[in-house]
Design a protein around this motif. Structure first.
Motif, PDB file in Angstrom:
ATOM      1  N   ILE A 118       1.063 -95.280 -23.903  1.00 17.63           N
ATOM      2  CA  ILE A 118       2.324 -94.961 -23.232  1.00 17.63           C
ATOM      3  C   ILE A 118       3.488 -95.362 -24.130  1.00 17.63           C
ATOM      4  CG2 ILE A 118       3.767 -95.391 -21.216  1.00 17.63           C
ATOM      5  CD1 ILE A 118       1.149 -96.041 -19.692  1.00 17.63           C
ATOM      6  N   ASP A 119       4.285 -94.389 -24.493  1.00 13.18           N
ATOM      7  CA  ASP A 119       5.449 -94.645 -25.334  1.00 13.18           C
ATOM      8  C   ASP A 119       6.600 -95.091 -24.430  1.00 13.18           C
ATOM      9  OD1 ASP A 119       7.621 -94.652 -26.980  1.00 13.18           O
ATOM     10  OD2 ASP A 119       7.164 -92.722 -27.943  1.00 13.18           O
ATOM     11  N   ILE A 120       6.899 -96.362 -24.487  1.00 12.36           N
ATOM     12  CA  ILE A 120       7.902 -96.922 -23.575  1.00 12.36           C
ATOM     13  C   ILE A 120       9.266 -96.247 -23.754  1.00 12.36           C
ATOM     14  CG2 ILE A 120       9.202 -99.013 -23.006  1.00 12.36           C
ATOM     15  CD1 ILE A 120       6.403 -99.025 -21.948  1.00 12.36           C
ATOM     16  N   GLY A 121       9.623 -96.020 -24.997  1.00 12.26           N
ATOM     17  CA  GLY A 121      10.923 -95.394 -25.266  1.00 12.26           C
ATOM     18  C   GLY A 121      11.045 -94.048 -24.584  1.00 12.26           C
ATOM     19  N   ALA A 122       9.946 -93.299 -24.580  1.00 13.52           N
ATOM     20  CA  ALA A 122       9.977 -91.974 -23.971  1.00 13.52           C
ATOM     21  C   ALA A 122       9.957 -92.073 -22.449  1.00 13.52           C
ATOM     22  CB  ALA A 122       8.788 -91.155 -24.466  1.00 13.52           C
ATOM     23  N   VAL A 123       9.124 -92.990 -21.932  1.00 11.56           N
ATOM     24  CA  VAL A 123       9.010 -93.118 -20.483  1.00 11.56           C
ATOM     25  C   VAL A 123      10.358 -93.501 -19.871  1.00 11.56           C
ATOM     26  CG1 VAL A 123       8.003 -94.523 -18.638  1.00 11.56           C
ATOM     27  CG2 VAL A 123       6.569 -93.658 -20.471  1.00 11.56           C
ATOM     28  N   LEU A 124      11.059 -94.388 -20.557  1.00 10.39           N
ATOM     29  CA  LEU A 124      12.342 -94.829 -20.012  1.00 10.39           C
ATOM     30  C   LEU A 124      13.485 -93.883 -20.390  1.00 10.39           C
ATOM     31  CD1 LEU A 124      12.027 -98.685 -20.549  1.00 10.39           C
ATOM     32  CD2 LEU A 124      11.581 -97.356 -18.484  1.00 10.39           C
ATOM     33  N   GLY A 125      13.138 -92.847 -21.139  1.00 12.36           N
ATOM     34  CA  GLY A 125      14.131 -91.834 -21.436  1.00 12.36           C
ATOM     35  C   GLY A 125      15.129 -92.225 -22.516  1.00 12.36           C
ATOM     36  N   TRP A 126      14.758 -93.177 -23.357  1.00  9.54           N
ATOM     37  CA  TRP A 126      15.687 -93.607 -24.402  1.00  9.54           C
ATOM     38  C   TRP A 126      15.606 -92.743 -25.656  1.00  9.54           C
ATOM     39  CZ3 TRP A 126      14.228 -99.389 -23.515  1.00  9.54           C
ATOM     40  CH2 TRP A 126      14.953 -99.858 -22.392  1.00  9.54           C
ATOM     41  N   ARG A 127      14.487 -92.033 -25.792  1.00  7.92           N
ATOM     42  CA  ARG A 127      14.312 -91.173 -26.979  1.00  7.92           C
ATOM     43  C   ARG A 127      13.126 -90.267 -26.706  1.00  7.92           C
ATOM     44  NH1 ARG A 127      11.167 -95.825 -30.017  1.00  7.92           N
ATOM     45  NH2 ARG A 127       9.191 -95.320 -29.041  1.00  7.92           N
ATOM     46  N   PRO A 128      12.977 -89.171 -27.456  1.00  7.50           N
ATOM     47  CA  PRO A 128      11.805 -88.324 -27.263  1.00  7.50           C
ATOM     48  C   PRO A 128      10.545 -89.062 -27.718  1.00  7.50           C
ATOM     49  CG  PRO A 128      13.168 -87.495 -29.061  1.00  7.50           C
ATOM     50  CD  PRO A 128      13.894 -88.656 -28.473  1.00  7.50           C
ATOM     51  N   GLU A 129       9.410 -88.548 -27.297  1.00  5.44           N
ATOM     52  CA  GLU A 129       8.149 -89.176 -27.672  1.00  5.44           C
ATOM     53  C   GLU A 129       7.995 -89.242 -29.188  1.00  5.44           C
ATOM     54  OE1 GLU A 129       3.766 -89.194 -25.818  1.00  5.44           O
ATOM     55  OE2 GLU A 129       5.652 -88.935 -24.786  1.00  5.44           O
ATOM     56  N   THR A 130       7.582 -90.393 -29.664  1.00  5.52           N
ATOM     57  CA  THR A 130       7.489 -90.531 -31.122  1.00  5.52           C
ATOM     58  C   THR A 130       6.232 -89.843 -31.645  1.00  5.52           C
ATOM     59  OG1 THR A 130       7.240 -92.083 -32.930  1.00  5.52           O
ATOM     60  CG2 THR A 130       6.412 -92.792 -30.794  1.00  5.52           C
ATOM     61  N   ASP A 131       6.379 -89.258 -32.831  1.00  2.00           N
ATOM     62  CA  ASP A 131       5.234 -88.594 -33.442  1.00  2.00           C
ATOM     63  C   ASP A 131       4.435 -89.576 -34.276  1.00  2.00           C
ATOM     64  OD1 ASP A 131       5.948 -86.196 -32.363  1.00  2.00           O
ATOM     65  OD2 ASP A 131       7.267 -85.679 -34.040  1.00  2.00           O
ATOM     66  N   THR A 132       5.013 -90.740 -34.524  1.00  2.00           N
ATOM     67  CA  THR A 132       4.351 -91.682 -35.422  1.00  2.00           C
ATOM     68  C   THR A 132       4.068 -92.998 -34.709  1.00  2.00           C
ATOM     69  OG1 THR A 132       6.541 -92.394 -36.136  1.00  2.00           O
ATOM     70  CG2 THR A 132       5.422 -90.753 -37.514  1.00  2.00           C
ATOM     71  N   ARG A 153      -6.095-100.338 -17.444  1.00  2.00           N
ATOM     72  CA  ARG A 153      -5.450-100.775 -18.680  1.00  2.00           C
ATOM     73  C   ARG A 153      -4.629 -99.657 -19.289  1.00  2.00           C
ATOM     74  NH1 ARG A 153      -9.612-104.630 -21.990  1.00  2.00           N
ATOM     75  NH2 ARG A 153      -9.832-106.156 -20.314  1.00  2.00           N
ATOM     76  N   ALA A 154      -3.642-100.045 -20.091  1.00  2.00           N
ATOM     77  CA  ALA A 154      -2.864 -99.076 -20.836  1.00  2.00           C
ATOM     78  C   ALA A 154      -2.313 -99.771 -22.063  1.00  2.00           C
ATOM     79  CB  ALA A 154      -1.727 -98.530 -19.972  1.00  2.00           C
ATOM     80  N   ALA A 155      -2.001 -98.969 -23.081  1.00  2.00           N
ATOM     81  CA  ALA A 155      -1.380 -99.525 -24.279  1.00  2.00           C
ATOM     82  C   ALA A 155       0.073 -99.082 -24.274  1.00  2.00           C
ATOM     83  CB  ALA A 155      -2.102 -99.041 -25.523  1.00  2.00           C
ATOM     84  N   LEU A 156       0.977-100.051 -24.256  1.00  2.00           N
ATOM     85  CA  LEU A 156       2.401 -99.720 -24.252  1.00  2.00           C
ATOM     86  C   LEU A 156       2.899 -99.746 -25.687  1.00  2.00           C
ATOM     87  CD1 LEU A 156       3.617-101.937 -21.261  1.00  2.00           C
ATOM     88  CD2 LEU A 156       2.605 -99.651 -21.193  1.00  2.00           C
ATOM     89  N   LEU A 157       3.439 -98.613 -26.103  1.00  2.00           N
ATOM     90  CA  LEU A 157       3.902 -98.519 -27.482  1.00  2.00           C
ATOM     91  C   LEU A 157       5.361 -98.949 -27.571  1.00  2.00           C
ATOM     92  CD1 LEU A 157       3.213 -97.569 -30.362  1.00  2.00           C
ATOM     93  CD2 LEU A 157       4.059 -95.308 -29.715  1.00  2.00           C
ATOM     94  N   VAL A 158       5.616 -99.946 -28.406  1.00  2.00           N
ATOM     95  CA  VAL A 158       7.002-100.393 -28.640  1.00  2.00           C
ATOM     96  C   VAL A 158       7.245-100.420 -30.142  1.00  2.00           C
ATOM     97  CG1 VAL A 158       7.036-101.746 -26.520  1.00  2.00           C
ATOM     98  CG2 VAL A 158       6.374-102.834 -28.674  1.00  2.00           C
ATOM     99  N   ASP A 159       8.514-100.616 -30.530  1.00  2.00           N
ATOM    100  CA  ASP A 159       8.825-100.556 -31.961  1.00  2.00           C
ATOM    101  C   ASP A 159       8.524-101.871 -32.667  1.00  2.00           C
ATOM    102  OD1 ASP A 159       9.604 -98.078 -31.328  1.00  2.00           O
ATOM    103  OD2 ASP A 159      11.760 -98.397 -31.583  1.00  2.00           O
ATOM    104  N   GLY A 160       8.752-102.963 -31.986  1.00  2.00           N
ATOM    105  CA  GLY A 160       8.494-104.237 -32.649  1.00  2.00           C
ATOM    106  C   GLY A 160       8.510-105.390 -31.657  1.00  2.00           C
ATOM    107  N   ILE A 161       7.932-106.502 -32.051  1.00  2.00           N
ATOM    108  CA  ILE A 161       7.898-107.673 -31.184  1.00  2.00           C
ATOM    109  C   ILE A 161       8.830-108.737 -31.752  1.00  2.00           C
ATOM    110  CG2 ILE A 161       6.441-109.586 -30.404  1.00  2.00           C
ATOM    111  CD1 ILE A 161       4.113-107.619 -30.279  1.00  2.00           C
ATOM    112  N   GLN A 162       9.718-109.240 -30.917  1.00  2.00           N
ATOM    113  CA  GLN A 162      10.657-110.258 -31.393  1.00  2.00           C
ATOM    114  C   GLN A 162      10.131-111.663 -31.138  1.00  2.00           C
ATOM    115  OE1 GLN A 162      14.515-109.620 -29.749  1.00  2.00           O
ATOM    116  NE2 GLN A 162      14.601-107.475 -30.387  1.00  2.00           N
TER     117      GLN A 162
END
Lengths: 121, 710
Positions: B613-627, B643-652
């Protein structure tokens, strides 16, 4: 110097009422929540008059009165028992244990204070 | 507030505790877990309620409590059997007593006919004639001491009273003394007292604890005999006492002069004399019983008693605790801010500043835990209300029900507890009403006629889990499905898994009820329950086994104030993911990611595929990432185990955050649970993992239309 009174009662309501009535009368009040606790604070509060309930957990009023009377230091401290008139047998048992007098529940503050003054040396 | 009103408040509060103890005690007796102390405690509870109610003049309450108490006293004294039929009546009496307290507290009416009937049943148990026991007020319990009507005149002689008193040793042993008695007499009127010390033996023969003196007291006052007798009330039986009318003074005497003369030497003399005797007597006691052993025993006994004592508690206004929690929240934010600044300033991790900061962080955490613990309470307070509910519903539905509770001591924040009550009430009602079969049906199915409802609380991974289960018939899935179709909630052709059918119960509009306002009302939809659980940051799931029963499981945060979270970045946003739902983090490799259909992707995690699950896309912040492989995956698990895998850009990093309600300050947002303030002062959103999974093709809390589409 104001009269020092120790009250022993497991009911918070009753403790609050006793506190209110006795403070208003200008007494110095210490409180305990049952017989065991009562014997425990007895030494620290060194009361001139004790008012105790009968039905309490851990140690009831009879046990508490006997405990107080066993100690020579407190043999002469008047002990008033809070009773319900429905049970004269209990009053008798309290007297056997060494109670000085009794206050009938529900009590009015005036009667309570009067009873305490009555037995106070 | 008037002091007495305040005590009244305390009284009602105490009543709640006493009533809970009463019920718990009776139930313990019923299940055979009780002992002598249990029945004593039960008696004391009713006795204390009565005592307090008497003080406030709540007559109906006192009348009922009195009958109840009398019966319990018989039981306590072993004169009445503690058996099941008796306890059933007692339990109903406890409910009735609770109704009386409620009526007294809120000024409402109580069903006096029912009260009288129950009082009659109680009285019948003790074989009293019902006429005595029925709600008739108890014997006026007053008044041996104070409220005796003054019978004026009839028996008061003109002259006054002559009292002769000869104390027995027992009188002194009870700390009664002659001096206070004389003082009391003086208050009634002028007195003369004459000491009779004829009985006093020689000093050698004197018993220190004996009684040898007698007094004759003449009271010149126009008062009734009872008033005089009252003075000696406490010593009656411990002395020989006579009260007789004083002979009328011969006329012609100057009474005033006589009285003046009488007053002078009178009371002080005997007191002084008594004192003199006592002075002689008292030293004998310390000699006989040296002080030393007494003193040694004193502290030892006191400390033993202290060990037995329950821990001391104080009552604090809830507002103060809330304020403290708020402040600690600010402290946590501040500490985070400080940590960030120090990090930015480029101090080495081993520098004094950084080390000091670590310590500060630990301290902050401890303070926070301690403050939270102040508000923590066992769920007992909610659980305790349920047995009565069960009895009532069982009676009204004609079913036989046994309630089993587990984990009553499980602690959770007070606000959470308060808001648990309605959902639990509702689910228990449902479990009995819809879950359990009738006794006949149960027997036909080879089950015991008595159904069991289980209410349990436990801690699981930083949350509290409440389970309400029954051993009934389980969810009738074909029927549920038919109702949903009839109401137009799902397409008649829809293919639904068992889990999805069960979840239909939570759909708004599934319930047949018209009024949604009263959650505890009958037939109100589970959607209301679900909403109130969600409002607490909780989740609810169902498991059901045909023929064996259903279990509703609620999982809630322990507190509504803080959360351990993983701070992640998505696009140019910062998000917080609750740590409790994260299983692990992983770096996706291109080979692991597969595409399913036009818009679904899965990722291989060891031996299984889980939805990506691409979080950015689900929350409508950007289109689904291709990478997807450029980001990081958080492997999460929802309450249902999905279970699900949540895709994020980075962990702080990992951090404790203070939860600020989004709903209270803005509105509910799909996929977002709440907000928080980060160390740099920015607002970050807290991800609602379950909702995100549900939003994007997950199954756990699937919306049927989505389930159909996938």
């Amino acid at each position: 110097m104001s009269l020092k009174v120790l009250t022993v009662d497991d009911s918070r309501t009753m403790r609050d009422m006793l506190m209110l009535a006795l403070k208003d009368a200008g007494f110095d009040v210490a409180q305990a929540v049952d017989g065991v606790h009562g014997l425990e604070v007895l030494g620290q509060s060194n009361p001139q008059v004790i008012v105790t309930d009968i039905n309490m957990p851990r140690m009831d009023g009879f046990g508490f009165i006997e405990g107080v009377r066993k100690d020579p230091r407190y043999r002469g401290v008047p002990i008033l028992v809070l009773t319900t008139e429905s049970d004269p047998a209990k009053k008798d048992r309290a007297r056997q244990a060494g109670a000085t007098g009794w206050i009938v529940k529900p009590f009015s503050p005036a009667k309570l204070v009067e009873a305490i003054r009555r037995v106070a040396a | 507030m008037d002091a007495l009103e305040q005590i009244k408040g305390t009284f009602f509060q105490e009543c709640q505790e006493l009533l809970a103890d009463l019920e718990a005690g009776l139930m313990a007796l019923e299940t055979g877990e009780g002992d002598d102390e249990t029945i004593n405690a039960v008696f004391r509870a009713v006795h204390s309620v009565k005592g307090g109610a008497g003080a406030f003049g709540m007559d109906d309450l006192v009348a009922f409590a009195h009958v109840f108490e009398t019966t319990l006293d018989e039981m306590r004294g072993g004169r009445l059997a503690i058996d099941e039929p008796a306890l059933k009546i007692m339990l109903r009496a406890a409910d009735m007593l609770s109704d009386h307290v409620g009526a007294a507290q809120h000024g409402t009416d109580v069903d006096l006919a029912r009260s009288a009937a129950l009082a009659g049943e109680l009285a019948a148990m003790t074989q009293e004639t019902p006429a005595v026991g029925a709600a008739a007020p108890p014997e006026p319990e007053a008044d041996e001491m104070g409220f005796t009507p003054l019978k004026v005149g009839l028996d008061s002689p003109a002259g006054g009273w002559r009292v002769r008193i000869r104390p027995a040793a027992g009188m002194y042993a009870k700390a009664n003394d002659i001096a206070p008695l004389l003082r009391e007499m003086e208050r009634l009127g002028p007195c003369t007292a004459v000491l009779d010390d004829d009985g006093l033996p020689d000093l050698e023969a004197l018993d220190a604890e004996g009684a040898y003196l007698a007094w004759t007291i003449d009271l010149t006052a126009d008062c009734p005999r009872d008033t005089v007798a009252e003075v000696f009330e406490f010593v009656d039986g411990d002395c020989s006492l006579s009260i007789e009318p004083l002979a009328v003074e011969p006329p012609g005497l100057d009474i005033e002069a006589l009285l003046a003369q009488a007053r002078q030497p009178a009371p002080p003399a005997p007191e002084g004399e008594v004192q003199a005797v006592i002075d002689q007597v008292v030293p004998a006691i310390p000699v006989a019983q040296p002080d030393a052993p007494t003193d040694a025993a004193g502290p030892a006994r006191a400390s033993a008693a202290a060990a037995n004592a329950s821990p001391a508690t104080i009552r604090v206004d809830l507002e103060r605790v809330d304020r403290l929690i708020d402040l600690v929240g600010e402290l946590v934010i501040n500490q985070a801010m400080l940590a960030q600044r120090v990090g930015e300033s480029g101090f080495a991790r081993s520098s004094n500043v950084a080390v000091g900061l670590d310590e500060l962080e630990q301290l902050t955490r401890e303070i926070q835990d301690s403050v939270m613990a102040i508000r923590a309470q066992p769920v007992k307070s909610v659980f305790q209300r349920m047995p009565r509910l069960v009895r009532e519903i069982a009676a009204s539905t004609g079913k036989e029900v046994r309630l089993v509770t587990e984990g009553e001591g499980t602690e959770v924040d007070k606000t959470v507890i308060e808001r648990l009550s309605d959902p639990i009430t509702h689910m228990i009602r449902n479990a009995i009403d819809h879950g359990l079969e009738s006794p006949a049906e149960r027997r036909a199915a080879g089950k015991p006629a008595e159904g069991t409802v289980r209410l349990a609380a436990l801690h699981r991974s930083g949350r509290i889990v409440i389970e309400v289960g029954d051993d009934g018939a389980g969810i009738n899935r074909p029927r549920v499905r038919q109702i949903a179709i009839d109401k137009g909630l799902i397409d008649p052709e829809a293919l639904l898994s068992d889990e999805e059918v069960d979840n239909l119960l939570f759909l708004p509009g599934f319930s047949t009820a018209s009024a949604i306002s009263n959650i505890s009302g009958r037939g109100v939809g589970m959607d209301v329950v679900k909403r109130s659980i969600q409002a607490l940051g909780g989740r609810i799931t169902i498991t059901s086994n045909p023929g064996k029963g259903s279990t509703f499981t609620m999982s809630l945060p322990l507190t509504l104030a803080v959360l351990d979270g993983m701070v992640v970045s998505v696009g140019d946003q910062t998000l917080v993911t609750p740590l409790t739902s994260i299983i692990e983090t992983l770096q996706p490799k291109p080979a692991d990611v597969r595409t399913l259909g036009p818009s679904s992707r899965v990722i291989a995690v060891r031996d299984a595929f889980v939805p990506l699950i691409d979080i950015g896309a689900v929350l409508g912040w950007r289109p689904e990432t291709d990478t997807p492989c450029a980001g990081v995956c958080l492997l999460v698990e929802n309450e249902g185990g999905g279970r699900a895998a949540l895709l994020v850009d980075g962990i702080q990093g990992q951090r404790q955050v203070v939860i600020k309600s989004l709903e209270a300050n803005f509105q509910q947002v799909a996929g977002i649970a709440a907000a928080t303030i980060l160390g740099d002062g920015r607002v970050a959103l807290i991800l609602d993992v379950d909702a995100v999974i549900a939003l994007r093709g997950g199954r756990a809390t699937a919306i049927p239309s989505l389930a159909l589409a996938s």
